[in-house]
Scaffold this motif. Structure first.
Motif, mmCIF file in Angstrom:
data_model
loop_
_atom_site.group_PDB
_atom_site.id
_atom_site.type_symbol
_atom_site.label_atom_id
_atom_site.label_comp_id
_atom_site.label_asym_id
_atom_site.label_seq_id
_atom_site.Cartn_x
_atom_site.Cartn_y
_atom_site.Cartn_z
ATOM 1 N N LEU A 152 0.810 -1.212 0.000
ATOM 2 C CA LEU A 152 0.000 0.000 0.000
ATOM 3 C C LEU A 152 0.847 1.268 0.000
ATOM 4 O O LEU A 152 0.594 2.174 -0.818
ATOM 5 C CB LEU A 152 -0.968 -0.004 1.190
ATOM 6 C CG LEU A 152 -1.873 1.234 1.310
ATOM 7 C CD1 LEU A 152 -2.731 1.418 0.060
ATOM 8 C CD2 LEU A 152 -2.753 1.129 2.553
ATOM 9 N N PRO A 153 1.868 1.401 0.884
ATOM 10 C CA PRO A 153 2.663 2.631 0.838
ATOM 11 C C PRO A 153 3.367 2.836 -0.493
ATOM 12 O O PRO A 153 3.660 3.965 -0.888
ATOM 13 C CB PRO A 153 3.681 2.425 1.973
ATOM 14 C CG PRO A 153 3.037 1.461 2.896
ATOM 15 C CD PRO A 153 2.273 0.532 1.999
ATOM 16 N N PHE A 154 3.639 1.766 -1.177
ATOM 17 C CA PHE A 154 4.322 1.815 -2.467
ATOM 18 C C PHE A 154 3.378 2.233 -3.590
ATOM 19 O O PHE A 154 3.796 2.882 -4.560
ATOM 20 C CB PHE A 154 4.909 0.427 -2.738
ATOM 21 C CG PHE A 154 5.816 0.339 -3.927
ATOM 22 C CD1 PHE A 154 6.728 1.327 -4.219
ATOM 23 C CD2 PHE A 154 5.758 -0.761 -4.764
ATOM 24 C CE1 PHE A 154 7.577 1.229 -5.315
ATOM 25 C CE2 PHE A 154 6.599 -0.884 -5.858
ATOM 26 C CZ PHE A 154 7.510 0.120 -6.125
ATOM 27 N N MET A 155 2.083 1.873 -3.473
ATOM 28 C CA MET A 155 1.150 2.061 -4.575
ATOM 29 C C MET A 155 0.079 3.120 -4.316
ATOM 30 O O MET A 155 -0.632 3.503 -5.238
ATOM 31 C CB MET A 155 0.462 0.718 -4.892
ATOM 32 C CG MET A 155 1.405 -0.357 -5.388
ATOM 33 S SD MET A 155 0.600 -1.974 -5.580
ATOM 34 C CE MET A 155 -0.695 -1.597 -6.764
ATOM 35 N N THR A 157 7.384 -1.346 4.879
ATOM 36 C CA THR A 157 7.109 -0.221 3.997
ATOM 37 C C THR A 157 6.592 1.014 4.721
ATOM 38 O O THR A 157 6.941 2.140 4.359
ATOM 39 C CB THR A 157 6.103 -0.624 2.904
ATOM 40 O OG1 THR A 157 5.009 -1.322 3.509
ATOM 41 C CG2 THR A 157 6.759 -1.498 1.875
ATOM 42 N N ALA A 158 5.764 0.837 5.745
ATOM 43 C CA ALA A 158 5.226 2.002 6.448
ATOM 44 C C ALA A 158 6.354 2.796 7.111
ATOM 45 O O ALA A 158 6.423 4.026 7.011
ATOM 46 C CB ALA A 158 4.194 1.565 7.483
ATOM 47 N N ASN A 159 7.256 2.098 7.795
ATOM 48 C CA ASN A 159 8.373 2.777 8.448
ATOM 49 C C ASN A 159 9.331 3.355 7.421
ATOM 50 O O ASN A 159 9.847 4.474 7.593
ATOM 51 C CB ASN A 159 9.111 1.797 9.365
ATOM 52 C CG ASN A 159 10.213 2.461 10.153
ATOM 53 O OD1 ASN A 159 9.996 3.462 10.824
ATOM 54 N ND2 ASN A 159 11.417 1.921 10.065
ATOM 55 N N SER A 160 9.592 2.614 6.346
ATOM 56 C CA SER A 160 10.480 3.112 5.287
ATOM 57 C C SER A 160 9.913 4.383 4.677
ATOM 58 O O SER A 160 10.646 5.342 4.391
ATOM 59 C CB SER A 160 10.654 2.045 4.202
ATOM 60 O OG SER A 160 11.288 0.904 4.716
ATOM 61 N N ASN A 161 8.604 4.406 4.468
ATOM 62 C CA ASN A 161 7.955 5.580 3.912
ATOM 63 C C ASN A 161 8.129 6.781 4.841
ATOM 64 O O ASN A 161 8.422 7.898 4.395
ATOM 65 C CB ASN A 161 6.472 5.284 3.698
ATOM 66 C CG ASN A 161 5.753 6.417 2.992
ATOM 67 O OD1 ASN A 161 6.244 6.934 1.996
ATOM 68 N ND2 ASN A 161 4.602 6.799 3.506
ATOM 69 N N GLN A 162 7.970 6.571 6.144
ATOM 70 C CA GLN A 162 8.144 7.655 7.112
ATOM 71 C C GLN A 162 9.558 8.202 7.088
ATOM 72 O O GLN A 162 9.770 9.417 7.114
ATOM 73 C CB GLN A 162 7.808 7.168 8.525
ATOM 74 C CG GLN A 162 6.320 7.147 8.839
ATOM 75 C CD GLN A 162 6.075 6.898 10.323
ATOM 76 O OE1 GLN A 162 6.892 6.284 11.005
ATOM 77 N NE2 GLN A 162 4.970 7.379 10.823
ATOM 78 N N ILE A 163 10.541 7.298 7.067
ATOM 79 C CA ILE A 163 11.948 7.719 7.038
ATOM 80 C C ILE A 163 12.214 8.593 5.819
ATOM 81 O O ILE A 163 12.814 9.671 5.913
ATOM 82 C CB ILE A 163 12.871 6.485 7.017
ATOM 83 C CG1 ILE A 163 12.790 5.733 8.347
ATOM 84 C CG2 ILE A 163 14.316 6.886 6.730
ATOM 85 C CD1 ILE A 163 13.500 4.394 8.334
ATOM 86 N N MET A 164 11.754 8.126 4.667
ATOM 87 C CA MET A 164 12.012 8.845 3.416
ATOM 88 C C MET A 164 11.336 10.210 3.399
ATOM 89 O O MET A 164 11.976 11.234 3.108
ATOM 90 C CB MET A 164 11.534 8.007 2.231
ATOM 91 C CG MET A 164 11.705 8.697 0.893
ATOM 92 S SD MET A 164 11.118 7.672 -0.481
ATOM 93 C CE MET A 164 9.360 7.577 -0.112
ATOM 94 N N MET A 165 10.050 10.243 3.719
ATOM 95 C CA MET A 165 9.304 11.501 3.605
ATOM 96 C C MET A 165 9.768 12.537 4.628
ATOM 97 O O MET A 165 9.804 13.733 4.337
ATOM 98 C CB MET A 165 7.799 11.228 3.739
ATOM 99 C CG MET A 165 7.262 10.228 2.730
ATOM 100 S SD MET A 165 7.760 10.566 1.013
ATOM 101 C CE MET A 165 6.569 11.809 0.571
ATOM 102 N N PRO A 211 13.910 -9.091 -3.579
ATOM 103 C CA PRO A 211 12.469 -9.291 -3.759
ATOM 104 C C PRO A 211 11.757 -8.000 -4.168
ATOM 105 O O PRO A 211 12.346 -6.922 -4.178
ATOM 106 C CB PRO A 211 12.009 -9.749 -2.373
ATOM 107 C CG PRO A 211 12.971 -9.092 -1.441
ATOM 108 C CD PRO A 211 14.295 -9.082 -2.164
ATOM 109 N N GLY A 212 10.486 -8.140 -4.465
ATOM 110 C CA GLY A 212 9.673 -6.999 -4.877
ATOM 111 C C GLY A 212 9.208 -7.191 -6.304
ATOM 112 O O GLY A 212 10.007 -7.520 -7.190
#
Length: 441
Positions: free
Chosen positions: A89-92, A188-196, A383-384
């Motif tokens: 979901l965070p990716f898409m 992904t949720a944590n990765s998204n937070q770090i990036m943003m 992966p991915g």
């Protein structure tokens, strides 16, 4: 379960083929070939319980890419039916980013990006690539062994793009750490937070102290992007400039070092780098499955019914190798779909090719006896569903000493070394649940 069984339509996955797990990562082309039994579009699963349609026909892919009205990018209707803990979901999910917008919003955001990118001096960009390439090679040339993915292909695009953005190294490292977990569907949720959060710090810094860099030019653009829009466009640019670029460099180096069509030329002193890049963009494109769209009503595509509000994914790797459109000579042939097509086509493919070409030519020239440290068949792939990306690319060579340039250059190598350490230490942890679904359990 084998990739053949997956491609045949696994009952455990609703008759859909999972585009995740080690079988798919290791042998995606085998899966694509098995999927052709469905015709131009195949039923797949992007993550457990996330159905999608994968377009594997070259001509059908062009139909979708060139028709943004029928195949819009806005994911908001789709994501209403997706659980909040869905790993992709965070990716898409919808964001006010150029690649996820339609119509006038897309034109406005793309214009801001294209205008700002056009201000990047090509000579300065090439000088940045060459300077960072030489610094990286000096850093490992005396060791005799190196992981070309982790210590070269990964670092080069980051170092170059940090300069273009005017981004301090500490912020740039956090952006890339987050982006990597994001692309690999890892936490992904944590990765998204770090990036943003890191990109937001960069925007705040450049609003306070603008300079002659891409971030400042985006801020000053007549489109008057909001902070949210700025953050999203920069995150998009970082993602496209780092993940696909490092994969292009690593995949082309692997091809040159392992494929007899190219390896023989290397030993003879000829470096068919551009041919290798073309081959990779056809057969192993860095973004293998992407350009997701979400029809708002049921659509017929080449005789296949696509349900409304379900992702339609372009299988770039599968479409490029479609037997109905197969090319017998890929050298110099740029008709592949690796850069996309239509209104969302990559606006900076020339720059991406230049960075890859310089990186590959210079490392092969500096270390002419370089060879793979393990058989190509033993290399692992990350992966991915979206990417075609090596875990590592270990090589060996005769150690040599490369003297530093006449001007002080130690700072560049210190930055690269620190960046490599930070990326290793800050890599997102894989949860047990994610490990299980990667494995197809």
């Amino acid at each position: 379960m084998s990739s053949d069984a997956f491609a045949a339509g696994c009952p455990a996955h609703g008759g859909r083929t999972p585009l995740y797990g080690p079988d798919f990562a290791a042998r995606p082309q085998r899966v694509y070939e098995a999927l052709r039994r469905y015709g131009p579009v195949a039923p797949v699963e992007l993550a457990p319980g996330v159905p999608a349609s994968l377009v594997i026909s070259y001509s059908a892919a062009l139909d979708v890419l060139r028709d943004p009205v029928t195949f819009p990018k806005d994911a908001r209707r789709w994501q209403q039916g997706v659980p909040p803990d869905c790993p992709v979901l965070p990716f898409m999910m919808y964001r006010p980013a150029c690649n996820l917008s339609d119509g006038a919003a897309h034109v406005r955001l793309r214009t801001a990006i294209a205008d700002s990118l056009s201000r990047v001096d090509s000579t300065i960009l090439r000088e940045s690539v060459e300077r960072n390439v030489e610094a990286l090679i000096r850093g490992f040339s005396e060791k005799g062994t190196v992981d070309l993915r982790a210590e070269y292909a990964l670092l080069l695009p980051i170092l170059v793009f940090n300069e273009i953005l005017g981004c301090p190294s500490d912020i740039g490292t956090r952006i890339v750490v987050g982006m990597r977990g994001f692309v690999e569907n890892v936490d992904t949720a944590n990765s998204n937070q770090i990036m943003m959060k890191a990109v937001a710090e960069l925007v705040a810094l450049k609003r306070a102290r603008p300079d002659q860099d891409l971030t400042s030019w985006l801020i000053a653009h007549p489109a008057q992007l909001t902070d949210e829009e700025l953050i999203e466009q920069i995150a998009l640019l970082v993602g496209l400039a780092t993940e696909p670029e490092q994969n292009l460099i690593a995949n082309a180096l692997l091809l040159l070092l392992s494929d007899d069509r190219f390896a023989g030329d290397l030993s003879g002193g000829s470096l068919p780098v551009e041919d290798a890049i073309d081959e990779v963009l056809w057969a192993d494109p860095p973004l293998a499955n992407w350009a997701v769209s979400y029809p708002t009503q049921d659509v017929d595509l080449r005789g296949v019914r696509l349900p409304a509000d379900q992702p339609v994914v372009i299988g770039f790797a599968a479409a490029n190798t479609d037997p109905a459109a197969a090319s017998t000579n890929r050298a110099g042939n740029r008709a592949h779909l690796a850069w996309g097509a239509g209104p969302h086509k990559c606006p900076s493919q020339g720059e991406a090719r230049m960075i890859a070409s310089v990186a590959i030519e210079k490392v092969l020239d500096a270390l002419p006896d370089m060879e793979l440290a393990v058989p190509a068949s033993r290399l692992e792939w990350r992966p991915g569903f979206a990417q075609r990306a090596l875990v590592s690319l270990p090589v060996r060579f005769s150690p040599i000493h490369i003297p530093p340039p006449p001007t002080p250059g130690g700072q560049e190598m210190g930055l690269a070394g620190g960046l490599a350490t930070a990326l290793r230490n800050a890599a997102p942890r894989r949860s047990n649940a994610l490990v299980r679904w990667w494995r197809g359990d």
